[in-house]
Design a protein around this motif. Sequence first.
Motif, PDB file in Angstrom:
ATOM      1  N   LEU A 138      -4.305 -13.407  -0.857  1.00 29.47           N
ATOM      2  CA  LEU A 138      -2.857 -13.222  -0.857  1.00 29.47           C
ATOM      3  C   LEU A 138      -2.247 -13.626   0.481  1.00 29.47           C
ATOM      4  O   LEU A 138      -2.866 -13.452   1.531  1.00 29.47           O
ATOM      5  CB  LEU A 138      -2.514 -11.755  -1.126  1.00 29.47           C
ATOM      6  N   PRO A 139      -1.014 -14.141   0.437  1.00 29.02           N
ATOM      7  CA  PRO A 139      -0.338 -14.448   1.702  1.00 29.02           C
ATOM      8  C   PRO A 139       0.101 -13.166   2.379  1.00 29.02           C
ATOM      9  O   PRO A 139       0.230 -12.120   1.719  1.00 29.02           O
ATOM     10  CB  PRO A 139       0.874 -15.273   1.249  1.00 29.02           C
ATOM     11  N   PRO A 140       0.366 -13.207   3.679  1.00 28.07           N
ATOM     12  CA  PRO A 140       0.829 -12.002   4.368  1.00 28.07           C
ATOM     13  C   PRO A 140       2.123 -11.510   3.735  1.00 28.07           C
ATOM     14  O   PRO A 140       2.938 -12.306   3.276  1.00 28.07           O
ATOM     15  CB  PRO A 140       1.076 -12.479   5.805  1.00 28.07           C
ATOM     16  N   GLY A 141       2.272 -10.201   3.674  1.00 23.03           N
ATOM     17  CA  GLY A 141       3.494  -9.633   3.118  1.00 23.03           C
ATOM     18  C   GLY A 141       3.447  -9.449   1.618  1.00 23.03           C
ATOM     19  O   GLY A 141       4.382  -8.896   1.037  1.00 23.03           O
ATOM     20  N   ALA A 142       2.363  -9.911   0.975  1.00 23.43           N
ATOM     21  CA  ALA A 142       2.278  -9.759  -0.476  1.00 23.43           C
ATOM     22  C   ALA A 142       2.102  -8.297  -0.848  1.00 23.43           C
ATOM     23  O   ALA A 142       1.601  -7.497  -0.044  1.00 23.43           O
ATOM     24  CB  ALA A 142       1.104 -10.584  -1.009  1.00 23.43           C
ATOM     25  N   ARG A 143       2.534  -7.943  -2.075  1.00 26.45           N
ATOM     26  CA  ARG A 143       2.431  -6.544  -2.507  1.00 26.45           C
ATOM     27  C   ARG A 143       1.585  -6.446  -3.762  1.00 26.45           C
ATOM     28  O   ARG A 143       1.461  -7.389  -4.543  1.00 26.45           O
ATOM     29  CB  ARG A 143       3.825  -5.959  -2.774  1.00 26.45           C
ATOM     30  N   ALA A 144       0.989  -5.258  -3.917  1.00 26.79           N
ATOM     31  CA  ALA A 144       0.221  -4.964  -5.123  1.00 26.79           C
ATOM     32  C   ALA A 144       0.789  -3.707  -5.756  1.00 26.79           C
ATOM     33  O   ALA A 144       1.269  -2.816  -5.056  1.00 26.79           O
ATOM     34  CB  ALA A 144      -1.253  -4.753  -4.778  1.00 26.79           C
ATOM     35  N   VAL A 145       0.740  -3.652  -7.083  1.00 20.81           N
ATOM     36  CA  VAL A 145       1.142  -2.435  -7.784  1.00 20.81           C
ATOM     37  C   VAL A 145      -0.109  -1.826  -8.407  1.00 20.81           C
ATOM     38  O   VAL A 145      -0.900  -2.536  -9.040  1.00 20.81           O
ATOM     39  CB  VAL A 145       2.193  -2.728  -8.873  1.00 20.81           C
ATOM     40  N   VAL A 146      -0.297  -0.535  -8.183  1.00 19.70           N
ATOM     41  CA  VAL A 146      -1.394   0.176  -8.819  1.00 19.70           C
ATOM     42  C   VAL A 146      -0.787   1.072  -9.894  1.00 19.70           C
ATOM     43  O   VAL A 146       0.043   1.929  -9.588  1.00 19.70           O
ATOM     44  CB  VAL A 146      -2.182   1.025  -7.800  1.00 19.70           C
ATOM     45  N   VAL A 147      -1.167   0.846 -11.136  1.00 17.35           N
ATOM     46  CA  VAL A 147      -0.659   1.663 -12.237  1.00 17.35           C
ATOM     47  C   VAL A 147      -1.619   2.833 -12.414  1.00 17.35           C
ATOM     48  O   VAL A 147      -2.784   2.649 -12.771  1.00 17.35           O
ATOM     49  CB  VAL A 147      -0.558   0.831 -13.531  1.00 17.35           C
ATOM     50  N   GLY A 148      -1.155   4.023 -12.094  1.00 15.52           N
ATOM     51  CA  GLY A 148      -2.006   5.207 -12.203  1.00 15.52           C
ATOM     52  C   GLY A 148      -2.177   5.863 -10.859  1.00 15.52           C
ATOM     53  O   GLY A 148      -2.644   5.238  -9.906  1.00 15.52           O
ATOM     54  N   GLY A 149      -1.744   7.131 -10.756  1.00 18.31           N
ATOM     55  CA  GLY A 149      -1.843   7.867  -9.492  1.00 18.31           C
ATOM     56  C   GLY A 149      -2.925   8.927  -9.550  1.00 18.31           C
ATOM     57  O   GLY A 149      -2.813   9.976  -8.922  1.00 18.31           O
ATOM     58  N   GLY A 150      -3.956   8.646 -10.325  1.00 22.46           N
ATOM     59  CA  GLY A 150      -5.100   9.572 -10.373  1.00 22.46           C
ATOM     60  C   GLY A 150      -6.148   9.177  -9.357  1.00 22.46           C
ATOM     61  O   GLY A 150      -5.876   8.433  -8.416  1.00 22.46           O
ATOM     62  N   LEU A 151      -7.363   9.684  -9.586  1.00 23.55           N
ATOM     63  CA  LEU A 151      -8.457   9.417  -8.648  1.00 23.55           C
ATOM     64  C   LEU A 151      -8.671   7.942  -8.385  1.00 23.55           C
ATOM     65  O   LEU A 151      -8.653   7.476  -7.252  1.00 23.55           O
ATOM     66  CB  LEU A 151      -9.762   9.939  -9.254  1.00 23.55           C
ATOM     67  N   LEU A 152      -8.877   7.187  -9.494  1.00 25.35           N
ATOM     68  CA  LEU A 152      -9.228   5.780  -9.329  1.00 25.35           C
ATOM     69  C   LEU A 152      -8.056   5.002  -8.756  1.00 25.35           C
ATOM     70  O   LEU A 152      -8.227   4.121  -7.920  1.00 25.35           O
ATOM     71  CB  LEU A 152      -9.644   5.176 -10.669  1.00 25.35           C
ATOM     72  N   GLY A 153      -6.848   5.330  -9.177  1.00 25.74           N
ATOM     73  CA  GLY A 153      -5.677   4.614  -8.692  1.00 25.74           C
ATOM     74  C   GLY A 153      -5.500   4.797  -7.192  1.00 25.74           C
ATOM     75  O   GLY A 153      -5.233   3.841  -6.459  1.00 25.74           O
ATOM     76  N   LEU A 154      -5.651   6.031  -6.736  1.00 24.79           N
ATOM     77  CA  LEU A 154      -5.484   6.269  -5.294  1.00 24.79           C
ATOM     78  C   LEU A 154      -6.606   5.620  -4.505  1.00 24.79           C
ATOM     79  O   LEU A 154      -6.397   5.093  -3.415  1.00 24.79           O
ATOM     80  CB  LEU A 154      -5.408   7.772  -5.021  1.00 24.79           C
ATOM     81  N   GLU A 155      -7.829   5.663  -5.061  1.00 19.32           N
ATOM     82  CA  GLU A 155      -8.958   5.009  -4.381  1.00 19.32           C
ATOM     83  C   GLU A 155      -8.678   3.502  -4.248  1.00 19.32           C
ATOM     84  O   GLU A 155      -8.833   2.913  -3.178  1.00 19.32           O
ATOM     85  CB  GLU A 155     -10.237   5.273  -5.182  1.00 19.32           C
ATOM     86  N   ALA A 156      -8.220   2.887  -5.356  1.00 21.47           N
ATOM     87  CA  ALA A 156      -7.939   1.447  -5.319  1.00 21.47           C
ATOM     88  C   ALA A 156      -6.768   1.162  -4.384  1.00 21.47           C
ATOM     89  O   ALA A 156      -6.799   0.205  -3.602  1.00 21.47           O
ATOM     90  CB  ALA A 156      -7.636   0.938  -6.736  1.00 21.47           C
ATOM     91  N   GLY A 157      -5.713   1.996  -4.451  1.00 16.36           N
ATOM     92  CA  GLY A 157      -4.548   1.791  -3.597  1.00 16.36           C
ATOM     93  C   GLY A 157      -4.924   1.884  -2.127  1.00 16.36           C
ATOM     94  O   GLY A 157      -4.493   1.072  -1.300  1.00 16.36           O
ATOM     95  N   GLY A 158      -5.748   2.873  -1.803  1.00 16.19           N
ATOM     96  CA  GLY A 158      -6.184   3.036  -0.408  1.00 16.19           C
ATOM     97  C   GLY A 158      -6.971   1.827   0.064  1.00 16.19           C
ATOM     98  O   GLY A 158      -6.784   1.339   1.186  1.00 16.19           O
ATOM     99  N   ALA A 159      -7.861   1.313  -0.805  1.00 21.04           N
ATOM    100  CA  ALA A 159      -8.681   0.166  -0.407  1.00 21.04           C
ATOM    101  C   ALA A 159      -7.811  -1.072  -0.212  1.00 21.04           C
ATOM    102  O   ALA A 159      -8.027  -1.847   0.723  1.00 21.04           O
ATOM    103  CB  ALA A 159      -9.758  -0.085  -1.464  1.00 21.04           C
ATOM    104  N   LEU A 160      -6.810  -1.260  -1.090  1.00 26.30           N
ATOM    105  CA  LEU A 160      -5.925  -2.422  -0.938  1.00 26.30           C
ATOM    106  C   LEU A 160      -5.096  -2.299   0.344  1.00 26.30           C
ATOM    107  O   LEU A 160      -4.915  -3.270   1.077  1.00 26.30           O
ATOM    108  CB  LEU A 160      -5.001  -2.533  -2.155  1.00 26.30           C
ATOM    109  N   ALA A 161      -4.581  -1.086   0.590  1.00 23.82           N
ATOM    110  CA  ALA A 161      -3.784  -0.892   1.803  1.00 23.82           C
ATOM    111  C   ALA A 161      -4.621  -1.206   3.038  1.00 23.82           C
ATOM    112  O   ALA A 161      -4.124  -1.766   4.016  1.00 23.82           O
ATOM    113  CB  ALA A 161      -3.238   0.534   1.845  1.00 23.82           C
ATOM    114  N   ALA A 162      -5.914  -0.843   2.973  1.00 18.44           N
ATOM    115  CA  ALA A 162      -6.782  -1.111   4.124  1.00 18.44           C
ATOM    116  C   ALA A 162      -6.952  -2.605   4.355  1.00 18.44           C
ATOM    117  O   ALA A 162      -7.282  -3.032   5.453  1.00 18.44           O
ATOM    118  CB  ALA A 162      -8.149  -0.443   3.912  1.00 18.44           C
ATOM    119  N   LEU A 163      -6.760  -3.411   3.297  1.00 18.41           N
ATOM    120  CA  LEU A 163      -6.839  -4.862   3.453  1.00 18.41           C
ATOM    121  C   LEU A 163      -5.513  -5.440   3.940  1.00 18.41           C
ATOM    122  O   LEU A 163      -5.375  -6.645   4.063  1.00 18.41           O
ATOM    123  CB  LEU A 163      -7.211  -5.516   2.124  1.00 18.41           C
ATOM    124  N   GLY A 164      -4.519  -4.586   4.155  1.00 16.55           N
ATOM    125  CA  GLY A 164      -3.249  -5.062   4.672  1.00 16.55           C
ATOM    126  C   GLY A 164      -2.257  -5.457   3.587  1.00 16.55           C
ATOM    127  O   GLY A 164      -1.234  -6.080   3.872  1.00 16.55           O
TER     128      GLY A 164
END
Lengths: 844, 140
Positions: A128-154
Amino acid sequence: MVGHALVERLLAPGAGWEVTWLGEEPHAAYDRIHLGRVLDGASPAELALAPGGYPGAVVRLAEAVVAIDRRARAVTTARGATLSYDWLVLATGSRAFVPPVPGAEGPGRFVYRTIEDARAIDAAARALPPGARAVVVGGGLLGLEAGGALAALGVGVDVVELAPRLLPVQIDDGGGAVLRRMIEARGLAVHTEARLEAIDDTPGGAAPLAVRLAGRDALPASLVVIAAGIRPRDELGRACGLPLGARGGIAIDDACRAGDPAIFAIGECAAWRDQVFGLVGPGNAMAQVVAARLAGDLDASFAGGDAPTRLKLVGVEVASFGDAHERTAGCAAVVVVDTERASYRKVVLDPSTRRVLGGVLVGDASDLPRLAGLVGVDGAAPAHAVALLAPEGAGPAGAPPRAAQVCTCNNVSRGALCDAIAAGACDVAALKQGTRAGTSCGGCLPEVTEVLRAELAARGIAASRALCEHFAYTRQELAHLIRVRRIRGFDALIRDHGRGLGCEVCKPTVASLLASTWADHVLDEPRVHLQDSNDRFLANLQRDGSYSVVPRVPGGEITPAQLIVIGQVAQRYDLYTKITGGQRIDLFGATVDQLPAIWAELIAAGFESGHAYGKAVRTVKTCVGSTWCRYGVQDSVGLGIRLEHRYKGLRAPHKLKLAVSGCTRECAEAQSKDVGVIATERGYNLYVGGNGGAQPRHADLFATDLDEPTLVRLVDRFLMFYIRTADRLQRTARWIEQLDGGLAYLRAVVIDDSLGLGAELEAEMGALVGAYRCEWRAVLDDPVKLERFRTYVNTEEKDDELRYVRERGQRRPAHAHEHPDGRADGRADGRADGRASPRLRVVD
Amino acid sequence: MAAPTAAPTAAPAPASASSTDLGAGAWVPVCRLDRIAPGAGVAARLGDVAVAIYRVVVDGVDRVYALDDRDPFTGVRVLSRGIVGDRDGVLKVSSPLHKQSFALATGACLDDPARGVAVFDARVVDGVVELWRASRARAA
């Protein structure tokens, strides 16, 4: 993961099962809880639950079962194989649920369930180019785990949750609000009560995708991760007529039987009383029940899944236990919210019985074992139940009850740990082995350690980690002091950071640290007094006060000419010779004053010190490999010699042994060494943490298919990190077990360089390798050092009391009863007395 | 066995024999002080007896101590090769064989009151270590 828990139990010694494990995925069981680490660069091998595989079981990967014939008791696989069974266990898990909305599938949309899913997300996110965004559908365990990992990638992350709060299954609204604030503080945007309507492709738009939500603005996204729940993989059961739960899942009874006496179902594919459990704890409990049933324990029963849950998501600790949602009629709840320290703590109780029913902890879950242990105990809640939530020290203290669960993955209570400690387990490794606590996710290891310390202290065993009475520091802390303050001598260290004169514990420890930090000769005058007798005379002290000599034989390869020299030296000094376990030759019976002359001859023939006397790298054992062997796939002797020359003389907290096997037949026994290398067609597999001795331990597979430069780099880092951080006399196996996070943490440090220490560790090893000098050659070149190799300082006389007898053609020291003069030194009874003395410490 | 007699506890025969042979009461020069590394020990012969001599630097001052070299637990003459240090402020040496500790000033075994070794008087004169020819009783 649940299959792993079962198979491990079935393979226990004496269980006697013929186990075949069929898996749809191409990987053996892995740690799905930490799938986010794949986005952090972890390889599938690092997530493996059993890096060494499952010796004793047949494991068939990428071979899904497609049909079950219950009458014939046989399964058919996707590869067309038919296998009959006596017992069948279904642990097929679940699949990701994809909401049935337009555009839910297509490019840029991912589910988050398997290693392949995580890899695909990782590849897409890194492109992804800088500034790109991702949407995680689901705020449960897996969603937060995936969201955290993506955020860590910037990547900018929006989390979309249908329910009014995050983690709707595990926690309540109040906890959800605190969790939301903490997640938002980490840069993730959270949208609750947001219903997904569609995912549109928007070519030419600001982002390639738009996530449409009911009644809100659409969210632009470059990738979408759908983690909106799971559905049990029950299709095999459905097809063969097994009963299903009301909301899916293969229906099981308390014995985990799936409506067929020969079939069990466990984990997320199973429905117990119409409930499907999406957590590893209940799944492992089911595995435990099945293993016990198969072993003949007809009382083993699954009792439901309200085991406490403790998670760490996007760096936030979250826990819930029992009736977290206040569903019990007539219950009351006490809540403490601390927005300053970002914590939310709730206890649910029954006002009439004063029982604790459940609770929620967000922000700091360290009280979970204590509170969960109170569940079901009459009168556990005091009149002012808020005292239960008081910070440590302010409320009614006291150890948590025995029933408190410490390891939720393997259902190990505090009581079980205490019993194991009472039965003799005196370190974390022994506790892990004896109780299985901390062997799955490892998250409870701090508590396990704490229970151990508290129990040992209660038994009057000092759990102090101070090195000895002279230093209030651990070996690791001393290593740090020496490095950071650039201390080069014991005197300065004990003057500024210790007390007294030192002793036989701290002096050799500091000597070893100085040697592995500054590479100065161990017998330079300021350091002579630090060395124990072996290091002081660079030889191995034997029971009669004489020494043995071991020249280095790198990789165990020796020429006939060198063998002849060793034989001649042994004959000249009448030394007893014996082949060692490390593929070299030990020469026994030399006196202190003979050592320099013996070494002069050995060095003239090209030998070097073998460091058999030191807590140091000993040998690299090798098989003959492709040099001669018709099976060898690599030059194990060549690599072993190169490794031995690289690390020879390296001083460490304990002796270090290495080995290289030239093929998978493993003739060099590399898996019983601190560092083991096994050649493969594609390079080398690296094993660490094995040892023989009193507590033999197989090494763990650390990294696979390495080329030689990579192998050397990893071994450099591994050894240097061990030398810096291990306790005195702690071998690598124990050291790894006692690291918080164990092998996974070690992989992160050594392979992924998570501490950013890699270059430094390599540079330090490089400096030590560059500074190597044969210690014996240095002695022979230095008249001052040479002068110390005397039996008596004031005469050339020898010790005239040494007595020898000849046995099997060689010389050995006489035992007391063999002394012709019947010396009245009480040697025999002295030994007995020495053993009886209560403070006797036998080191080594 | 632990009676505070004038004879060394563990090796009465050789020690008394040597002191008889050599005559009582004389300082015997043994070696230069710089032959002993600070904080370490060496062995010397005094007649038939092997004596362990230790050089300890306390507060910048060299002190010398001397014990019978024989480890009473094993009967082997090795104490000169032990590590010198202190336990709770008591100067001591730890046997290199099985690590029992002996007080430098008294010869008492700090791990087993029933054991001990003989003590020799030692001093430094003009940079030379001297031993008093006969061992003396170790303190109870």
